[in-house]
Scaffold this active site. Structure first.
Site, PDB file in Angstrom:
ATOM      1  N   TRP A   1     -54.511 -15.348 -51.980  1.00 48.35           N
ATOM      2  CA  TRP A   1     -55.888 -15.737 -52.310  1.00 48.35           C
ATOM      3  C   TRP A   1     -56.574 -16.427 -51.120  1.00 48.35           C
ATOM      4  O   TRP A   1     -56.028 -17.376 -50.552  1.00 48.35           O
ATOM      5  CB  TRP A   1     -55.925 -16.702 -53.482  1.00 48.35           C
ATOM      6  CG  TRP A   1     -55.507 -16.232 -54.854  1.00 48.35           C
ATOM      7  CD1 TRP A   1     -55.342 -17.057 -55.939  1.00 48.35           C
ATOM      8  CD2 TRP A   1     -55.245 -14.905 -55.342  1.00 48.35           C
ATOM      9  NE1 TRP A   1     -54.983 -16.308 -57.046  1.00 48.35           N
ATOM     10  CE2 TRP A   1     -54.916 -14.990 -56.703  1.00 48.35           C
ATOM     11  CE3 TRP A   1     -55.243 -13.630 -54.745  1.00 48.35           C
ATOM     12  CZ2 TRP A   1     -54.593 -13.870 -57.491  1.00 48.35           C
ATOM     13  CZ3 TRP A   1     -54.913 -12.516 -55.523  1.00 48.35           C
ATOM     14  CH2 TRP A   1     -54.604 -12.649 -56.869  1.00 48.35           C
TER      15      TRP A   1
ATOM     16  N   ASN B   1     -60.017 -10.128 -57.311  1.00 46.78           N
ATOM     17  CA  ASN B   1     -58.800  -9.873 -58.065  1.00 46.78           C
ATOM     18  C   ASN B   1     -59.134  -9.394 -59.482  1.00 46.78           C
ATOM     19  O   ASN B   1     -59.702 -10.152 -60.268  1.00 46.78           O
ATOM     20  CB  ASN B   1     -57.949 -11.147 -58.156  1.00 46.78           C
ATOM     21  CG  ASN B   1     -56.733 -10.962 -59.057  1.00 46.78           C
ATOM     22  OD1 ASN B   1     -55.991  -9.998 -58.903  1.00 46.78           O
ATOM     23  ND2 ASN B   1     -56.558 -11.858 -60.012  1.00 46.78           N
ATOM     24  N   GLU B   2     -58.848  -8.130 -59.755  1.00 48.02           N
ATOM     25  CA  GLU B   2     -58.961  -7.539 -61.092  1.00 48.02           C
ATOM     26  C   GLU B   2     -60.336  -7.635 -61.739  1.00 48.02           C
ATOM     27  O   GLU B   2     -60.481  -8.214 -62.829  1.00 48.02           O
ATOM     28  CB  GLU B   2     -57.882  -8.126 -62.019  1.00 48.02           C
ATOM     29  CG  GLU B   2     -56.469  -7.910 -61.480  1.00 48.02           C
ATOM     30  CD  GLU B   2     -55.363  -8.269 -62.474  1.00 48.02           C
ATOM     31  OE1 GLU B   2     -55.637  -8.999 -63.439  1.00 48.02           O
ATOM     32  OE2 GLU B   2     -54.214  -7.818 -62.273  1.00 48.02           O
TER      33      GLU B   2
ATOM     34  N   TYR C   1     -49.080  -4.078 -66.008  1.00 51.56           N
ATOM     35  CA  TYR C   1     -48.392  -5.087 -66.824  1.00 51.56           C
ATOM     36  C   TYR C   1     -48.128  -4.527 -68.212  1.00 51.56           C
ATOM     37  O   TYR C   1     -48.779  -4.915 -69.182  1.00 51.56           O
ATOM     38  CB  TYR C   1     -49.229  -6.373 -66.884  1.00 51.56           C
ATOM     39  CG  TYR C   1     -49.208  -7.101 -65.567  1.00 51.56           C
ATOM     40  CD1 TYR C   1     -48.098  -7.837 -65.191  1.00 51.56           C
ATOM     41  CD2 TYR C   1     -50.268  -6.995 -64.679  1.00 51.56           C
ATOM     42  CE1 TYR C   1     -48.042  -8.472 -63.959  1.00 51.56           C
ATOM     43  CE2 TYR C   1     -50.230  -7.627 -63.439  1.00 51.56           C
ATOM     44  CZ  TYR C   1     -49.117  -8.365 -63.090  1.00 51.56           C
ATOM     45  OH  TYR C   1     -49.059  -8.986 -61.867  1.00 51.56           O
TER      46      TYR C   1
ATOM     47  N   GLU D   1     -49.715  -4.766 -57.855  1.00 52.33           N
ATOM     48  CA  GLU D   1     -49.105  -5.793 -58.719  1.00 52.33           C
ATOM     49  C   GLU D   1     -48.253  -5.128 -59.778  1.00 52.33           C
ATOM     50  O   GLU D   1     -48.730  -4.262 -60.513  1.00 52.33           O
ATOM     51  CB  GLU D   1     -50.167  -6.640 -59.461  1.00 52.33           C
ATOM     52  CG  GLU D   1     -50.799  -7.738 -58.650  1.00 52.33           C
ATOM     53  CD  GLU D   1     -51.641  -8.709 -59.512  1.00 52.33           C
ATOM     54  OE1 GLU D   1     -51.313  -8.901 -60.695  1.00 52.33           O
ATOM     55  OE2 GLU D   1     -52.620  -9.255 -58.983  1.00 52.33           O
TER      56      GLU D   1
ATOM     57  N   TRP E   1     -45.209  -8.760 -58.033  1.00 47.55           N
ATOM     58  CA  TRP E   1     -45.750 -10.044 -58.494  1.00 47.55           C
ATOM     59  C   TRP E   1     -44.588 -10.823 -59.067  1.00 47.55           C
ATOM     60  O   TRP E   1     -44.044 -10.388 -60.067  1.00 47.55           O
ATOM     61  CB  TRP E   1     -46.839  -9.813 -59.559  1.00 47.55           C
ATOM     62  CG  TRP E   1     -47.484 -11.082 -59.980  1.00 47.55           C
ATOM     63  CD1 TRP E   1     -47.068 -11.938 -60.971  1.00 47.55           C
ATOM     64  CD2 TRP E   1     -48.668 -11.671 -59.413  1.00 47.55           C
ATOM     65  NE1 TRP E   1     -47.905 -13.013 -61.042  1.00 47.55           N
ATOM     66  CE2 TRP E   1     -48.892 -12.885 -60.110  1.00 47.55           C
ATOM     67  CE3 TRP E   1     -49.543 -11.306 -58.376  1.00 47.55           C
ATOM     68  CZ2 TRP E   1     -49.985 -13.722 -59.798  1.00 47.55           C
ATOM     69  CZ3 TRP E   1     -50.607 -12.132 -58.091  1.00 47.55           C
ATOM     70  CH2 TRP E   1     -50.822 -13.325 -58.798  1.00 47.55           C
TER      71      TRP E   1
END
Ligand SMILES: *[C@@H]1O[C@H](CO)[C@@H](O)[C@H](O)[C@H]1NC(C)=O
Ligand SMILES: *[C@@H]1O[C@H](CO)[C@@H](O)[C@H](O)[C@H]1NC(C)=O
Length: 400
Positions: free
Chosen positions: A83, A198-199, A276, A316, A358
């Site tokens: 980040w 991010n996302e 995920y 990720e 991740w």
């Protein structure tokens, strides 16, 4: 005299040699559907470590960053995603719009300088979709506090004042001159790529068009101030309206992004996906979740190669200790299966650069642990799975 000159040149040489990189590191670029470095294909195995700047802001904690980069490098991990934001709140980089904490910025300087030392490339994300470390919600809050009329957090993508805050942040980071190396971030090949967000997700427009407009505007802006570096969006991979047929690969819902159109944007250099399965498909068994990941990877790889015509990164994936049935061998076999798939796709045309697990964390940072943490100094069986993947990705480049 000659000896003095010799010693002088030797010292200059030592000082200017940045660790593992060859004499002077080059920028990672893309050519067609491949990543290239100094004329050769570039394949990698890598990791996420979002916490680095935050921890390095405190000089007494910096050894944790060095330790992880050192161990990662020893495991052949050559790309780290992290980040370059922390908006408002504890240990903020950006305290309020345009106001920065120099101490935290020096933490980011340290992260980059250490990555260079250990031969690790960085992908740096510029804002979060989620509220962790501020995110777009903080940007909207700042605008509200300044008297700007806003409805909800999705105004982040369309409100001119908020878009101005974001551009200003991107500019501050990209033009930053590293206080340790003296190199401007925009001129530093240690940075592999910038990531817009991010996302990104958007509730008010599920089609993907609103996010797409934002991506186009911000990608144009970032490239106008930095033409050296690659740029990616930060997407998870959810399909939107442009090719309705692809929605069958989504986990049963959409999040307001369109993987295809946003990656077709000329200023975006490569595609990304995250996965995920245990969060996206709760209640499904391990086998069904793994089958989902395989389909997800294959469909995005095919689209990246044939429609978008850019390389892809699996940016990720990981296994949480909180998942039912977790043990270390379950995690190791989950990672092995994903690594096998990445390797096979890379072998058939090099158009996937690699994967970023991740996430990698140091010992003693328990308050940052989220269940996915891999401690390189402790989780030796997992490190062995990771090292194997690093080796074969590197070997694949040499065998071409
Ligand atoms: C780049 O490639 C050239 C030719 O293969 C080589 O001579 C040079 O040392 C390489 N540079 C770096 C920084 O690796
Ligand atoms: C880990 O879990 C798997 C699947 O539940 C099981 O087959 C295996 O025996 C477990 N391994 C250890 C070391 O507990």
């Amino acid at each position: 005299m000659v000896n003095f000159l010799g010693i002088f040149l030797l010292l200059v040489g030592l000082i200017s040699t940045p660790g593992v990189f060859a004499s002077s590191p080059r920028f990672i670029q893309t050519r067609g559907t491949q990543f290239v470095l100094n004329g050769s294909s570039f394949l990698f195995n890598g990791f996420n470590s979002y916490w680095m700047m935050h921890i390095a802001a405190d000089p007494s904690q910096r050894n944790k960053v060095s330790e992880v980069l050192h161990q990662a490098s020893a495991a052949g991990l050559s790309v780290c995603r992290t980040w370059a934001f922390s908006d408002g709140g504890y240990q903020a980089l950006q305290i309020s719009p345009g106001v920065y904490d120099e101490r935290v910025f020096q933490g980011l300087d340290f992260v980059i300088s250490e990555a260079r030392k250990y031969g690790v490339r960085l992908i740096m994300s510029l804002v979060n979709n989620f509220k962790d470390f501020g995110g777009r919600s903080q940007y909207v809050q700042w605008a509200k506090s300044a008297g700007v009329m806003v409805n909800n957090d999705d105004d982040f993508y369309t409100n001119d004042i908020i878009k101005g805050y974001y551009k200003n942040h991107a500019k501050r980071v990209i033009r930053r001159i590293n206080t340790i190396t003296g190199v401007a971030y925009k001129d530093d090949p240690t940075i592999m790529a910038w990531e817009l967000m991010n996302e990104p997700r958007c509730q008010v427009d599920i089609s993907g068009k609103t996010v797409n407009g934002w991506v186009q505007e911000m990608a144009t802006y970032v490239k106008s101030i930095d033409s050296n570096h690659l740029l990616e969006v930060g997407m998870e991979g959810f399909y939107g309206d442009s090719i309705p047929d692809r929605k069958q690969y989504n986990p049963g819902y959409e999040v307001g992004t369109d993987f295809i159109t946003s990656h077709m944007i000329g200023e975006i250099d490569f595609t990304t996906i995250h996965a995920y399965p245990s969060v996206w498909l709760p209640g499904q068994n391990e086998e069904a979740q793994m089958a989902f990941v395989q389909r997800w990877l294959k469909s995005h790889w095919t689209d990246s190669k044939t429609i978008i015509k850019k390389p892809m990164v699996f940016a990720e994936f990981g296994k949480s200790k909180k998942d039912p049935g977790y043990n270390t061998s379950v995690r190791d076999s989950f990672l092995s299966t994903i690594y096998d798939s990445i390797y096979k796709l890379a072998r058939s045309g090099l158009s996937i650069g690699g994967g970023l697990v991740w996430q990698v964390m140091p010992e003693g940072l328990d308050s940052y642990y989220d269940g996915y943490e891999i401690i390189l100094s402790k989780d030796l069986s997992t490190v062995s799975v990771m090292s194997k993947q690093s080796r074969r990705m590197a070997d694949l480049v040499h065998s071409i």
